[in-house]
Write an enzyme that holds these catalytic residues in place. Structure first.
Site: not given
Length: 276
Positions: A2, A116
């Site tokens: 990321g 999440d």
């Protein structure tokens, strides 16, 4: 990988054991987010007794980043399996969902909302998880667009029931290879989550049982109060009696992909060398 974190496979040179090294930058857009990383570490330590949640072995800190040495969950991300096979047979999905539910149950007993939940063999990525305090309301816009619950988008209080929505979306994805509310844009996806209807197209769910579809419907309810009410029913009735039969060993035999082997782990000493 990321923008602010990356995970690399690494091998301990002395023991030859494989770990996942998650490197997280301390600053994001000039803001110090060390407290968020420390929160993730705290949650991982709290969940260390659960076999359904990745284990944290060690933490290293430099001037600019933290490195979390995590258990390497054998089987990799379920998303990779989905990318290869499009969807999973229902009996495989049953096994996976049961494992995830057991991990979520463990978190909820400590009043931790994951927020999440995605396609992973074991629960991980606790960066946006929250520890809920009795009597305090928490309102935040957090989560992955396809999986985020309606109450989050409507800026209503987050609760443990918020995870039930994500679990419903994940089950839909595992069985069909498609997300139930995906739109052409992020805004369209959010509108579908808030107002859209839930469909089970025959070309995607032709071989899926009515029990499995009923399971998804009971999770994807837009009233979090009702979702909280049915958590007990979902876990103890559907998961363990209808949707999931007794499971002895959990394997994905297709392509020799194993999803069940629990990685043998232990805390190792401070002096060690790693190779990536």
């Amino acid at each position: 990988r990321g923008k602010f974190a990356q995970v690399r496979r690494c091998v301990h040179k002395e023991t030859n054991k494989t770990y996942a090294a998650k490197t997280i930058k301390k600053r994001r857009r000039a803001n110090d987010v060390s407290h968020e990383i420390l929160h993730e570490i705290r949650v991982l330590l709290t969940a260390s007794q659960s076999e359904r949640i990745v284990k944290l072995h060690e933490v290293y800190e430099t001037a600019t980043e933290f490195v979390l040495m995590l258990e390497m969950a054998e089987g990799g991300e379920l998303q990779r399996v989905l990318d290869e096979d499009d969807s999973l047979p229902e009996h495989h999905c049953r096994c996976i969902v049961r494992q995830i539910v057991e991990g979520v149950q463990f978190l909820h007993r400590s009043n931790i909302a994951h927020l999440d939940i995605k396609a992973n063999v074991k629960l991980c990525d606790f960066g946006i998880s929250r520890i809920l305090t009795k009597g305090a309301e928490l309102r935040e816009i957090v989560g992955t667009p396809d999986y985020v619950a309606p109450e989050i988008l409507q800026y209503e209080p987050i609760s443990l029931a918020t995870d039930m929505w994500s679990l419903g979306v994940l089950t839909y994805v595992l069985l069909s290879g498609h997300s139930p509310f995906t739109g052409e844009t992020k805004q369209e996806t959010f509108c579908n989550i808030t107002n859209g209807s839930l469909d089970f197209p025959s070309y995607l769910f032709g071989d899926v049982s009515e029990e499995a579809k009923d399971f998804i419907c009971k999770l994807l309810v837009r009233d979090p109060k009702y979702a909280l009410y049915i958590i007990h029913y979902i876990i103890h009735y559907i998961i363990f009696t209808i949707f999931v039969p007794i499971i002895k060993t959990l394997f994905l035999t297709q392509g020799s992909i194993q999803l069940s082997g629990l990685f043998e782990t232990r805390v190792v000493g401070h002096r060690k060398q790693w190779s990536t």
